[in-house]
Design a protein around this motif. Structure first.
Motif, PDB file in Angstrom:
ATOM      1  N   GLN A   5      -7.008  -0.899   0.044  1.00  0.00           N
ATOM      2  CA  GLN A   5      -8.130  -0.928  -0.830  1.00  0.00           C
ATOM      3  C   GLN A   5      -8.259  -0.079  -1.759  1.00  0.00           C
ATOM      4  OE1 GLN A   5     -10.180  -4.003  -0.839  1.00  0.00           O
ATOM      5  NE2 GLN A   5     -10.646  -2.674  -2.673  1.00  0.00           N
ATOM      6  N   GLU A   6      -7.946   1.314  -1.255  1.00  0.00           N
ATOM      7  CA  GLU A   6      -8.029   2.625  -2.043  1.00  0.00           C
ATOM      8  C   GLU A   6      -6.908   2.336  -3.154  1.00  0.00           C
ATOM      9  OE1 GLU A   6      -6.535   7.180  -1.479  1.00  0.00           O
ATOM     10  OE2 GLU A   6      -7.366   6.019   0.357  1.00  0.00           O
TER      11      GLU A   6
ATOM     12  N   ASP B 294      -1.336  -5.547   2.719  1.00  0.00           N
ATOM     13  CA  ASP B 294      -1.063  -4.902   3.806  1.00  0.00           C
ATOM     14  C   ASP B 294      -2.051  -4.742   4.860  1.00  0.00           C
ATOM     15  OD1 ASP B 294       0.212  -2.640   5.084  1.00  0.00           O
ATOM     16  OD2 ASP B 294       1.149  -1.855   2.908  1.00  0.00           O
ATOM     17  N   LEU B 295      -1.691  -3.954   6.016  1.00  0.00           N
ATOM     18  CA  LEU B 295      -2.610  -4.172   7.047  1.00  0.00           C
ATOM     19  C   LEU B 295      -3.819  -3.429   6.742  1.00  0.00           C
ATOM     20  CD1 LEU B 295       0.001  -3.173   9.815  1.00  0.00           C
ATOM     21  CD2 LEU B 295      -0.990  -5.481   9.484  1.00  0.00           C
ATOM     22  N   ASN B 296      -5.059  -4.021   7.484  1.00  0.00           N
ATOM     23  CA  ASN B 296      -6.476  -3.617   7.285  1.00  0.00           C
ATOM     24  C   ASN B 296      -6.436  -2.198   7.593  1.00  0.00           C
ATOM     25  OD1 ASN B 296      -6.427  -3.581  10.041  1.00  0.00           O
ATOM     26  ND2 ASN B 296      -7.840  -4.952  10.277  1.00  0.00           N
ATOM     27  N   THR B 297      -5.317  -1.500   8.497  1.00  0.00           N
ATOM     28  CA  THR B 297      -5.446  -0.250   8.682  1.00  0.00           C
ATOM     29  C   THR B 297      -4.620   0.906   7.548  1.00  0.00           C
ATOM     30  OG1 THR B 297      -3.205  -0.241   9.817  1.00  0.00           O
ATOM     31  CG2 THR B 297      -5.309  -0.488  11.014  1.00  0.00           C
TER      32      THR B 297
ATOM     33  N   SER C 231      -5.432  -5.852 -10.179  1.00  0.00           N
ATOM     34  CA  SER C 231      -4.738  -5.938  -8.939  1.00  0.00           C
ATOM     35  C   SER C 231      -5.980  -6.159  -7.981  1.00  0.00           C
ATOM     36  CB  SER C 231      -4.148  -4.524  -8.621  1.00  0.00           C
ATOM     37  OG  SER C 231      -5.067  -3.365  -8.527  1.00  0.00           O
ATOM     38  N   VAL C 232      -5.513  -6.459  -6.696  1.00  0.00           N
ATOM     39  CA  VAL C 232      -6.528  -6.971  -5.636  1.00  0.00           C
ATOM     40  C   VAL C 232      -5.938  -6.892  -4.521  1.00  0.00           C
ATOM     41  CG1 VAL C 232      -6.196  -9.410  -5.826  1.00  0.00           C
ATOM     42  CG2 VAL C 232      -8.202  -8.463  -4.666  1.00  0.00           C
ATOM     43  N   PHE C 233      -6.737  -6.304  -3.563  1.00  0.00           N
ATOM     44  CA  PHE C 233      -6.133  -6.164  -2.022  1.00  0.00           C
ATOM     45  C   PHE C 233      -6.813  -7.049  -1.244  1.00  0.00           C
ATOM     46  CE2 PHE C 233      -6.757  -4.188   2.185  1.00  0.00           C
ATOM     47  CZ  PHE C 233      -5.542  -4.234   2.626  1.00  0.00           C
ATOM     48  N   VAL C 234      -5.496  -7.579  -0.220  1.00  0.00           N
ATOM     49  CA  VAL C 234      -6.085  -8.524   0.757  1.00  0.00           C
ATOM     50  C   VAL C 234      -5.628  -8.038   1.836  1.00  0.00           C
ATOM     51  CG1 VAL C 234      -5.906 -11.101   1.722  1.00  0.00           C
ATOM     52  CG2 VAL C 234      -6.031 -10.528  -0.800  1.00  0.00           C
TER      53      VAL C 234
ATOM     54  N   ALA D  83       0.826  -1.155  -0.092  1.00  0.00           N
ATOM     55  CA  ALA D  83      -0.108  -0.010   0.187  1.00  0.00           C
ATOM     56  C   ALA D  83       0.915   1.473   0.033  1.00  0.00           C
ATOM     57  CB  ALA D  83      -0.951   0.010   1.276  1.00  0.00           C
ATOM     58  N   SER D  84       2.239   1.170   0.151  1.00  0.00           N
ATOM     59  CA  SER D  84       2.972   2.418   0.174  1.00  0.00           C
ATOM     60  C   SER D  84       4.313   2.001   0.004  1.00  0.00           C
ATOM     61  CB  SER D  84       2.916   3.066   1.577  1.00  0.00           C
ATOM     62  OG  SER D  84       3.361   2.258   2.603  1.00  0.00           O
TER      63      SER D  84
END
Length: 257
Positions: A44-45, A37-40, A54-57, A15-16
């Protein structure tokens, strides 16, 4: 360079920073990416911005359950896994003992950093290679590639970075045995030891460090761009003779204090 089109990658810390730049480069080259990445995080954005390949988990890399969930997404959505890039990590700035305040380094913070950076990296590797091994080998017998993020603190640890140096050294040291362990399955493993880069951690440092750090880099002067890390990830994927190596990406930096 060869095309990465069709490859499936799992990128931790996606995520970064280094992970995000790597994901962006892989997607531009035609790969499909599972961002972990962490849920915090803003994962997702980020995935929504990057598009349908791409997909976020939400993933805590120290959790076997979370990593298995991410690998299930790789398998269910993209049917395979070709590349694992481990960029998830944290840092602590603290000396072994603060003689001014008469307090030792916080053991909990030291242990937590090792758990995330070292154990988390190994956790993703040990689980991901099971999925990679199911790939059909290419003409050279290769089934997959692993690239781990580490730091030049593994070799010349800076003052106040004892915990980070310990975790970096662990990742550097395990690169070769992992490569040898996985050689029979045609899976390569390398690590990239970074110097000073313009990532969120750098921007969180006290101002005196932000002013000083760029001045000690020989050439090119200043901070590296995470895109240069992503470029080297692609180079490792392309060059099959790169295996078991820890590659410095540091503009000739050698930390002396």
């Amino acid at each position: 360079m060869q095309s990465l089109k069709g490859l499936v990658a799992l990128v931790t810390g996606g995520a970064s920073g280094f992970g995000l730049s790597t994901a962006e480069r892989l997607l531009k080259q035609g790969a499909r990416v599972v961002l972990c990445d962490l849920n915090t995080s803003k994962g997702q954005e980020v995935a929504s911005r990057l598009g349908g390949n791409s997909v976020f988990v939400s993933t805590d890399v120290t959790s076997e359950t979370d990593v298995k969930k991410a690998l299930d997404v790789c398998s269910d959505k993209f049917k395979k896994l070709d590349l694992l890039v481990n960029c998830a990590g944290i840092s602590v700035l603290s000396k072994t003992y603060d003689f001014g305040n008469k307090t030792p380094h916080c053991l909990e913070k030291f242990t937590k950093l090792l758990e995330v950076n070292t154990v988390g990296t190994f956790n993703t590797i040990r689980l991901a290679v099971g999925l990679m091994s199911k790939n059909s080998p290419d003409e050279d017998g290769q089934k997959g590639v692993i690239v781990n993020l580490t730091s030049t603190h593994a070799f010349e640890g800076g003052m106040g970075h004892i915990a980070f140096a310990a975790s970096s050294g662990c990742i550097a040291s395990m690169t070769l045995p992992i490569a040898r362990d996985l050689s029979t399955e045609g899976i390569r493993c390398c690590a990239i030891a970074t110097g000073h880069f313009d990532i969120p951690y750098y921007r969180s440092l006290p101002e005196k460090f932000r002013r000083f750090i760029p001045s000690v880099v020989p050439f090119p002067k200043g901070l590296g761009n995470p895109e240069e890390f992503a470029h080297l990830v692609q180079t490792i994927v392309d060059n099959k003779m790169l295996n078991g190596e820890v590659i410095r990406l540091d503009a000739a930096l050698r930390i002396e204090i």
